[in-house]
Design a protein around this motif. Structure first.
Motif, PDB file in Angstrom:
ATOM      1  N   PRO A 261       0.830  -1.209   0.000  1.00 56.28           N
ATOM      2  CA  PRO A 261       0.000   0.000   0.000  1.00 56.28           C
ATOM      3  C   PRO A 261       0.864   1.259   0.000  1.00 56.28           C
ATOM      4  O   PRO A 261       2.010   1.248   0.475  1.00 56.28           O
ATOM      5  CB  PRO A 261      -0.793  -0.123   1.307  1.00 56.28           C
ATOM      6  CG  PRO A 261       0.072  -0.951   2.191  1.00 56.28           C
ATOM      7  CD  PRO A 261       0.755  -1.941   1.288  1.00 56.28           C
ATOM      8  N   ALA A 262       0.318   2.328  -0.544  1.00 58.52           N
ATOM      9  CA  ALA A 262       1.025   3.613  -0.567  1.00 58.52           C
ATOM     10  C   ALA A 262       0.915   4.239   0.822  1.00 58.52           C
ATOM     11  O   ALA A 262      -0.062   4.915   1.144  1.00 58.52           O
ATOM     12  CB  ALA A 262       0.410   4.521  -1.631  1.00 58.52           C
ATOM     13  N   ASP A 263       1.920   3.995   1.654  1.00 60.01           N
ATOM     14  CA  ASP A 263       1.891   4.462   3.036  1.00 60.01           C
ATOM     15  C   ASP A 263       2.438   5.878   3.166  1.00 60.01           C
ATOM     16  O   ASP A 263       3.151   6.379   2.305  1.00 60.01           O
ATOM     17  CB  ASP A 263       2.716   3.529   3.931  1.00 60.01           C
ATOM     18  CG  ASP A 263       1.987   2.227   4.235  1.00 60.01           C
ATOM     19  OD1 ASP A 263       0.756   2.217   4.121  1.00 60.01           O
ATOM     20  OD2 ASP A 263       2.661   1.239   4.578  1.00 60.01           O
ATOM     21  N   TYR A 264       2.136   6.479   4.305  1.00 61.33           N
ATOM     22  CA  TYR A 264       2.705   7.763   4.687  1.00 61.33           C
ATOM     23  C   TYR A 264       4.211   7.604   4.851  1.00 61.33           C
ATOM     24  O   TYR A 264       4.678   6.656   5.481  1.00 61.33           O
ATOM     25  CB  TYR A 264       2.065   8.203   6.006  1.00 61.33           C
ATOM     26  CG  TYR A 264       2.595   9.485   6.578  1.00 61.33           C
ATOM     27  CD1 TYR A 264       2.243  10.712   6.016  1.00 61.33           C
ATOM     28  CD2 TYR A 264       3.423   9.483   7.695  1.00 61.33           C
ATOM     29  CE1 TYR A 264       2.706  11.896   6.552  1.00 61.33           C
ATOM     30  CE2 TYR A 264       3.897  10.660   8.252  1.00 61.33           C
ATOM     31  CZ  TYR A 264       3.539  11.866   7.671  1.00 61.33           C
ATOM     32  OH  TYR A 264       4.002  13.042   8.212  1.00 61.33           O
ATOM     33  N   ASP A 265       4.985   8.512   4.276  1.00 58.26           N
ATOM     34  CA  ASP A 265       6.442   8.417   4.328  1.00 58.26           C
ATOM     35  C   ASP A 265       6.951   9.115   5.587  1.00 58.26           C
ATOM     36  O   ASP A 265       7.145  10.331   5.619  1.00 58.26           O
ATOM     37  CB  ASP A 265       7.058   9.049   3.077  1.00 58.26           C
ATOM     38  CG  ASP A 265       8.520   8.677   2.907  1.00 58.26           C
ATOM     39  OD1 ASP A 265       9.220   8.547   3.918  1.00 58.26           O
ATOM     40  OD2 ASP A 265       8.968   8.517   1.754  1.00 58.26           O
ATOM     41  N   HIS A 266       7.169   8.329   6.642  1.00 55.62           N
ATOM     42  CA  HIS A 266       7.591   8.892   7.924  1.00 55.62           C
ATOM     43  C   HIS A 266       8.974   9.537   7.837  1.00 55.62           C
ATOM     44  O   HIS A 266       9.218  10.581   8.460  1.00 55.62           O
ATOM     45  CB  HIS A 266       7.596   7.799   8.993  1.00 55.62           C
ATOM     46  CG  HIS A 266       6.255   7.184   9.238  1.00 55.62           C
ATOM     47  ND1 HIS A 266       5.254   7.823   9.944  1.00 55.62           N
ATOM     48  CD2 HIS A 266       5.740   5.989   8.871  1.00 55.62           C
ATOM     49  CE1 HIS A 266       4.186   7.047  10.004  1.00 55.62           C
ATOM     50  NE2 HIS A 266       4.453   5.934   9.355  1.00 55.62           N
ATOM     51  N   ALA A 267       9.886   8.916   7.092  1.00 57.02           N
ATOM     52  CA  ALA A 267      11.248   9.446   6.998  1.00 57.02           C
ATOM     53  C   ALA A 267      11.261  10.800   6.291  1.00 57.02           C
ATOM     54  O   ALA A 267      11.962  11.728   6.706  1.00 57.02           O
ATOM     55  CB  ALA A 267      12.149   8.464   6.262  1.00 57.02           C
ATOM     56  N   GLU A 268      10.481  10.918   5.243  1.00 51.40           N
ATOM     57  CA  GLU A 268      10.404  12.198   4.519  1.00 51.40           C
ATOM     58  C   GLU A 268       9.850  13.291   5.416  1.00 51.40           C
ATOM     59  O   GLU A 268      10.366  14.420   5.449  1.00 51.40           O
ATOM     60  CB  GLU A 268       9.513  12.035   3.289  1.00 51.40           C
ATOM     61  CG  GLU A 268       9.357  13.308   2.468  1.00 51.40           C
ATOM     62  CD  GLU A 268       8.407  13.149   1.293  1.00 51.40           C
ATOM     63  OE1 GLU A 268       8.153  14.151   0.595  1.00 51.40           O
ATOM     64  OE2 GLU A 268       7.897  12.022   1.080  1.00 51.40           O
ATOM     65  N   ALA A 269       8.798  12.963   6.175  1.00 47.02           N
ATOM     66  CA  ALA A 269       8.185  13.951   7.070  1.00 47.02           C
ATOM     67  C   ALA A 269       9.149  14.365   8.177  1.00 47.02           C
ATOM     68  O   ALA A 269       9.240  15.548   8.537  1.00 47.02           O
ATOM     69  CB  ALA A 269       6.904  13.378   7.671  1.00 47.02           C
ATOM     70  N   GLU A 270       9.899  13.404   8.724  1.00 45.82           N
ATOM     71  CA  GLU A 270      10.842  13.718   9.795  1.00 45.82           C
ATOM     72  C   GLU A 270      11.995  14.563   9.278  1.00 45.82           C
ATOM     73  O   GLU A 270      12.441  15.504   9.944  1.00 45.82           O
ATOM     74  CB  GLU A 270      11.368  12.436  10.429  1.00 45.82           C
ATOM     75  CG  GLU A 270      12.388  12.645  11.531  1.00 45.82           C
ATOM     76  CD  GLU A 270      11.843  13.367  12.758  1.00 45.82           C
ATOM     77  OE1 GLU A 270      12.653  13.759  13.621  1.00 45.82           O
ATOM     78  OE2 GLU A 270      10.607  13.527  12.875  1.00 45.82           O
ATOM     79  N   ALA A 271      12.500  14.273   8.083  1.00 45.72           N
ATOM     80  CA  ALA A 271      13.576  15.068   7.497  1.00 45.72           C
ATOM     81  C   ALA A 271      13.120  16.512   7.302  1.00 45.72           C
ATOM     82  O   ALA A 271      13.859  17.462   7.606  1.00 45.72           O
ATOM     83  CB  ALA A 271      14.014  14.462   6.167  1.00 45.72           C
ATOM     84  N   ARG A 272      11.902  16.679   6.819  1.00 42.16           N
ATOM     85  CA  ARG A 272      11.347  18.018   6.625  1.00 42.16           C
ATOM     86  C   ARG A 272      11.239  18.756   7.964  1.00 42.16           C
ATOM     87  O   ARG A 272      11.547  19.948   8.079  1.00 42.16           O
ATOM     88  CB  ARG A 272       9.980  17.916   5.953  1.00 42.16           C
ATOM     89  CG  ARG A 272       9.422  19.263   5.463  1.00 42.16           C
ATOM     90  CD  ARG A 272       8.049  19.119   4.850  1.00 42.16           C
ATOM     91  NE  ARG A 272       8.011  18.081   3.829  1.00 42.16           N
ATOM     92  CZ  ARG A 272       7.258  16.993   3.896  1.00 42.16           C
ATOM     93  NH1 ARG A 272       6.482  16.783   4.952  1.00 42.16           N
ATOM     94  NH2 ARG A 272       7.281  16.106   2.924  1.00 42.16           N
ATOM     95  N   HIS A 273      10.811  18.026   8.985  1.00 38.45           N
ATOM     96  CA  HIS A 273      10.660  18.603  10.329  1.00 38.45           C
ATOM     97  C   HIS A 273      12.010  19.042  10.893  1.00 38.45           C
ATOM     98  O   HIS A 273      12.137  20.147  11.443  1.00 38.45           O
ATOM     99  CB  HIS A 273      10.018  17.566  11.252  1.00 38.45           C
ATOM    100  CG  HIS A 273      10.078  17.902  12.701  1.00 38.45           C
ATOM    101  ND1 HIS A 273       9.372  18.951  13.253  1.00 38.45           N
ATOM    102  CD2 HIS A 273      10.779  17.328  13.733  1.00 38.45           C
ATOM    103  CE1 HIS A 273       9.617  19.012  14.552  1.00 38.45           C
ATOM    104  NE2 HIS A 273      10.463  18.042  14.866  1.00 38.45           N
ATOM    105  N   LEU A 274      13.026  18.210  10.759  1.00 37.82           N
ATOM    106  CA  LEU A 274      14.342  18.540  11.306  1.00 37.82           C
ATOM    107  C   LEU A 274      14.950  19.753  10.608  1.00 37.82           C
ATOM    108  O   LEU A 274      15.577  20.604  11.253  1.00 37.82           O
ATOM    109  CB  LEU A 274      15.276  17.335  11.175  1.00 37.82           C
ATOM    110  CG  LEU A 274      14.939  16.120  12.058  1.00 37.82           C
ATOM    111  CD1 LEU A 274      15.863  14.957  11.725  1.00 37.82           C
ATOM    112  CD2 LEU A 274      15.016  16.460  13.535  1.00 37.82           C
ATOM    113  N   VAL A 275      14.776  19.843   9.303  1.00 37.19           N
ATOM    114  CA  VAL A 275      15.285  21.005   8.574  1.00 37.19           C
ATOM    115  C   VAL A 275      14.534  22.265   8.995  1.00 37.19           C
ATOM    116  O   VAL A 275      15.134  23.310   9.262  1.00 37.19           O
ATOM    117  CB  VAL A 275      15.174  20.792   7.050  1.00 37.19           C
ATOM    118  CG1 VAL A 275      15.483  22.086   6.306  1.00 37.19           C
ATOM    119  CG2 VAL A 275      16.116  19.683   6.594  1.00 37.19           C
TER     120      VAL A 275
END
Length: 316
Positions: A261-275
């Motif tokens: 399934p096309a899941d939510y990309d947790h790593a992408e969201a966290e990288a965006r948050h850290l930046v």
């Protein structure tokens, strides 16, 4: 020993569930895991971010460091994350790093298997090397007493090896070997994951998964014929959602939507948050200085100067 090892691998990759309790639900869908089991609330603490950035086990080691030690080790990590060595860390580089830390066990598994298959130490694994190291004399046992046909298993492995071997030279680099061993992690391997899943479940060999095959894969009926409630729910799921074209069976595309399934990309969201939290000059990327300044967000430390003195000084 080789037969036992290969059998365990086969059972793992093919998803054989016969030993599970008949009322226990099995799920073939491959979901992205959360980056941490901590609550993500930066107003309380940064524990979620620490687990996401370092991996849960590594994050624990930083809890015992002084702020100075945390900053020093973080600086070395930043150098690793900066893939193009331009002095900055982008969202993409951060995302790649987070995915690496979260799936470090995969690379450790590959390292272990690499040593046993790169027989001539040339930093490549050929199909012949893999075949000989994995099957060996098992190929002489066409139909073994335990019911598994190793030639069929080898043919399946060879098909997957060739898909992982993107340049078609039958020499796998370490990256290609990783794709072979863990195909669910690579976009170009996902069709193989779907095909192997369908082959496992499609008992009548028509190239589709019908309702009874779908249910039979995840549930073995009790002797009294009583089905748990979740089985009824899965039947409804199949009819209403899995079988989109309503022909009574799942084709390749429908199976792919189910298990990948096309899941939510947790790593992408966290990288965006850290930046977002660390980008002081708002140029869309992070310098080492910006990251070190926000070290508590990335790695943190729970050791105070006084607490560290208690631990390290003999007089105490």
């Amino acid at each position: 020993m080789m037969g036992l090892t290969k059998l365990i691998l086969y059972l793992t990759m093919c998803g054989v569930y016969a030993l599970s309790k008949p009322t226990e639900k099995k799920d073939r869908a491959i979901h992205e895991k959360e980056l941490s089991d901590k609550v993500h609330d930066d107003t309380e603490n940064f524990e979620y971010d620490h687990d996401a950035f370092l991996g849960a086990e590594e994050a624990k080691t930083f809890d015992q460091l002084t702020p100075e030690e945390s900053k020093e080790r973080l600086g070395k990590i930043v150098d690793k994350i900066d893939g193009d060595k331009d002095g900055f860390v982008t969202e993409e580089e951060l995302e790649k790093w987070i995915k690496f830390t979260q799936k470090r066990w995969i690379y450790e598994d590959v390292d272990r298997q690499w040593k046993g298959h790169d027989l001539d130490d040339d930093d490549l694994v050929t199909w012949e090397e893999y075949k000989n190291a994995t099957y060996g004399s098992l190929l002489d046992d066409v139909d073994s007493d335990d019911g598994y046909n190793y030639k069929q298993m080898m043919a399946r492995d060879e098909r997957r090896f060739k898909r992982a071997d993107q340049n078609g030279d039958l020499f796998a680099t370490k990256e290609e070997f990783t794709a072979f061993l863990h195909p669910e992690e690579y976009d170009h391997m996902k069709d193989i994951v779907v095909l192997e899943t369908m082959e496992d479940i499609d008992k009548n060999g028509d190239g589709f998964i019908d309702l009874e095959e779908y249910i039979g894969d995840m549930y073995t009926a009790d002797s009294d014929g009583h089905e748990p409630e979740w089985v009824k729910t899965e039947r409804e799921q199949f009819t209403e959602f899995r079988d989109r074209n309503k022909d009574g069976k799942m084709d390749k595309d429908e199976t792919k939507d189910w298990i990948l399934p096309a899941d939510y990309d947790h790593a992408e969201a966290e990288a965006r948050h850290l930046v977002y939290e660390s980008d002081e000059n708002q140029d869309g990327k992070l310098s080492k200085e910006e990251i070190i300044k926000k070290y508590d967000l990335f790695v943190g430390s729970q050791a105070t100067d006084f607490g560290e003195a208690l631990v390290r000084h003999d007089e105490f």
